[in-house]
Design a protein around this motif. Sequence first.
Motif, PDB file in Angstrom:
ATOM      1  N   LEU A  48       0.792  -1.370   0.058  1.00 33.97           N
ATOM      2  CA  LEU A  48       0.200  -0.119   0.224  1.00 33.97           C
ATOM      3  C   LEU A  48       1.197   1.184   0.047  1.00 33.97           C
ATOM      4  O   LEU A  48       1.765   0.872   0.868  1.00 33.97           O
ATOM      5  CB  LEU A  48      -0.707  -0.091   1.083  1.00 33.97           C
ATOM      6  N   PRO A  49       0.364   2.453  -0.214  1.00 35.97           N
ATOM      7  CA  PRO A  49       1.289   3.893  -0.494  1.00 35.97           C
ATOM      8  C   PRO A  49       1.671   3.856   0.503  1.00 35.97           C
ATOM      9  O   PRO A  49       2.745   4.618   0.678  1.00 35.97           O
ATOM     10  CB  PRO A  49       0.232   4.801  -1.165  1.00 35.97           C
ATOM     11  N   ASP A  50       1.245   3.601   2.135  1.00 36.45           N
ATOM     12  CA  ASP A  50       1.482   3.982   3.448  1.00 36.45           C
ATOM     13  C   ASP A  50       1.783   3.092   3.759  1.00 36.45           C
ATOM     14  O   ASP A  50       2.824   3.195   4.921  1.00 36.45           O
ATOM     15  CB  ASP A  50      -0.146   4.379   4.020  1.00 36.45           C
ATOM     16  N   GLY A  51       2.888   2.478   2.925  1.00 41.90           N
ATOM     17  CA  GLY A  51       3.548   1.092   3.440  1.00 41.90           C
ATOM     18  C   GLY A  51       3.139  -0.379   4.237  1.00 41.90           C
ATOM     19  O   GLY A  51       3.643  -0.924   4.454  1.00 41.90           O
ATOM     20  N   GLY A  52       1.279  -0.350   4.236  1.00 49.67           N
ATOM     21  CA  GLY A  52       1.004  -0.980   4.216  1.00 49.67           C
ATOM     22  C   GLY A  52       0.837  -2.853   3.780  1.00 49.67           C
ATOM     23  O   GLY A  52       1.925  -2.100   2.569  1.00 49.67           O
ATOM     24  N   ILE A  53       0.736  -3.485   4.422  1.00 44.69           N
ATOM     25  CA  ILE A  53       1.230  -5.060   3.156  1.00 44.69           C
ATOM     26  C   ILE A  53       0.095  -5.760   3.035  1.00 44.69           C
ATOM     27  O   ILE A  53      -1.170  -5.810   4.016  1.00 44.69           O
ATOM     28  CB  ILE A  53       2.214  -5.823   3.538  1.00 44.69           C
ATOM     29  N   VAL A  54      -0.478  -6.141   1.821  1.00 44.49           N
ATOM     30  CA  VAL A  54      -1.517  -7.467   1.216  1.00 44.49           C
ATOM     31  C   VAL A  54      -1.042  -8.230   1.102  1.00 44.49           C
ATOM     32  O   VAL A  54      -0.106  -8.508  -0.112  1.00 44.49           O
ATOM     33  CB  VAL A  54      -2.301  -6.543   0.242  1.00 44.49           C
ATOM     34  N   PRO A  55      -1.324  -9.521   1.954  1.00 42.67           N
ATOM     35  CA  PRO A  55      -0.911 -10.333   1.900  1.00 42.67           C
ATOM     36  C   PRO A  55      -1.263 -11.074   0.937  1.00 42.67           C
ATOM     37  O   PRO A  55      -2.410 -11.091   0.169  1.00 42.67           O
ATOM     38  CB  PRO A  55      -0.968 -11.534   3.092  1.00 42.67           C
ATOM     39  N   PRO A  56      -0.268 -11.632  -0.308  1.00 47.87           N
ATOM     40  CA  PRO A  56      -0.906 -12.854  -1.308  1.00 47.87           C
ATOM     41  C   PRO A  56      -2.717 -12.942  -1.271  1.00 47.87           C
ATOM     42  O   PRO A  56      -2.424 -13.977   0.221  1.00 47.87           O
ATOM     43  CB  PRO A  56       0.027 -14.067  -1.361  1.00 47.87           C
ATOM     44  N   HIS A  57      -2.759 -13.375  -1.983  1.00 44.64           N
ATOM     45  CA  HIS A  57      -4.470 -14.020  -1.558  1.00 44.64           C
ATOM     46  C   HIS A  57      -5.029 -14.907  -3.266  1.00 44.64           C
ATOM     47  O   HIS A  57      -6.133 -14.904  -4.032  1.00 44.64           O
ATOM     48  CB  HIS A  57      -5.166 -13.108  -1.323  1.00 44.64           C
ATOM     49  N   ARG A  58      -3.533 -15.693  -3.041  1.00 49.32           N
ATOM     50  CA  ARG A  58      -4.013 -17.266  -4.283  1.00 49.32           C
ATOM     51  C   ARG A  58      -5.121 -17.886  -3.989  1.00 49.32           C
ATOM     52  O   ARG A  58      -5.109 -17.945  -2.995  1.00 49.32           O
ATOM     53  CB  ARG A  58      -2.733 -17.940  -4.652  1.00 49.32           C
ATOM     54  N   PRO A  59      -6.001 -17.664  -4.867  1.00 46.88           N
ATOM     55  CA  PRO A  59      -7.500 -18.746  -4.818  1.00 46.88           C
ATOM     56  C   PRO A  59      -6.954 -19.523  -4.562  1.00 46.88           C
ATOM     57  O   PRO A  59      -5.870 -20.262  -5.118  1.00 46.88           O
ATOM     58  CB  PRO A  59      -8.461 -18.292  -6.163  1.00 46.88           C
ATOM     59  N   VAL A  60      -7.767 -20.657  -3.648  1.00 45.95           N
ATOM     60  CA  VAL A  60      -7.136 -21.749  -3.678  1.00 45.95           C
ATOM     61  C   VAL A  60      -7.833 -23.203  -4.526  1.00 45.95           C
ATOM     62  O   VAL A  60      -9.262 -23.036  -4.892  1.00 45.95           O
ATOM     63  CB  VAL A  60      -7.903 -22.402  -2.406  1.00 45.95           C
ATOM     64  N   GLY A  61      -6.683 -23.842  -5.290  1.00 38.47           N
ATOM     65  CA  GLY A  61      -7.747 -24.605  -6.519  1.00 38.47           C
ATOM     66  C   GLY A  61      -8.746 -25.852  -5.644  1.00 38.47           C
ATOM     67  O   GLY A  61      -8.286 -26.060  -4.815  1.00 38.47           O
ATOM     68  N   GLN A  62      -8.816 -26.369  -6.770  1.00 39.19           N
ATOM     69  CA  GLN A  62      -9.872 -27.477  -5.708  1.00 39.19           C
ATOM     70  C   GLN A  62      -8.845 -29.003  -5.492  1.00 39.19           C
ATOM     71  O   GLN A  62      -9.124 -29.612  -4.769  1.00 39.19           O
ATOM     72  CB  GLN A  62     -10.485 -28.004  -6.877  1.00 39.19           C
ATOM     73  N   HIS A  63      -7.506 -28.880  -6.156  1.00 33.95           N
ATOM     74  CA  HIS A  63      -6.903 -29.943  -6.484  1.00 33.95           C
ATOM     75  C   HIS A  63      -6.434 -29.619  -4.838  1.00 33.95           C
ATOM     76  O   HIS A  63      -6.297 -30.863  -4.014  1.00 33.95           O
ATOM     77  CB  HIS A  63      -5.652 -30.083  -7.170  1.00 33.95           C
ATOM     78  N   ALA A  64      -5.970 -28.623  -4.277  1.00 33.66           N
ATOM     79  CA  ALA A  64      -5.020 -27.556  -3.467  1.00 33.66           C
ATOM     80  C   ALA A  64      -6.096 -28.103  -2.004  1.00 33.66           C
ATOM     81  O   ALA A  64      -5.863 -29.306  -0.868  1.00 33.66           O
ATOM     82  CB  ALA A  64      -4.299 -26.968  -2.846  1.00 33.66           C
ATOM     83  N   ALA A  65      -7.386 -27.533  -1.718  1.00 33.98           N
ATOM     84  CA  ALA A  65      -8.463 -28.368  -1.028  1.00 33.98           C
ATOM     85  C   ALA A  65      -8.984 -29.534  -1.178  1.00 33.98           C
ATOM     86  O   ALA A  65      -9.536 -29.528   0.480  1.00 33.98           O
ATOM     87  CB  ALA A  65     -10.111 -27.536  -1.706  1.00 33.98           C
TER      88      ALA A  65
END
Length: 68
Positions: A48-65
């Motif tokens: 984020l512009p203020d230095g905050g972090i947005v963690p990765p948010h990859r969708p969980v695939g059907q195989h992984a779930a």
Amino acid sequence: MTCSHTPLCPSAHASDREAAHCTAWYPEQGWALLCNGLLCFEDTGALLPDGGIVPPHRPVGQHAAASA
């Protein structure tokens, strides 16, 4: 950063922040800068512009779930 698009792009803190227009794109380095100041990385994380972090948010695939 100020967006000059019409309609205005979502702010970097909005839930739809990744819908903002791309102003710089460096696929060889794995990142893009959006007009709202968000620095997006190819792993779906962001800074984020203020230095905050947005963690990765990859969708969980059907195989992984199924194996979890």
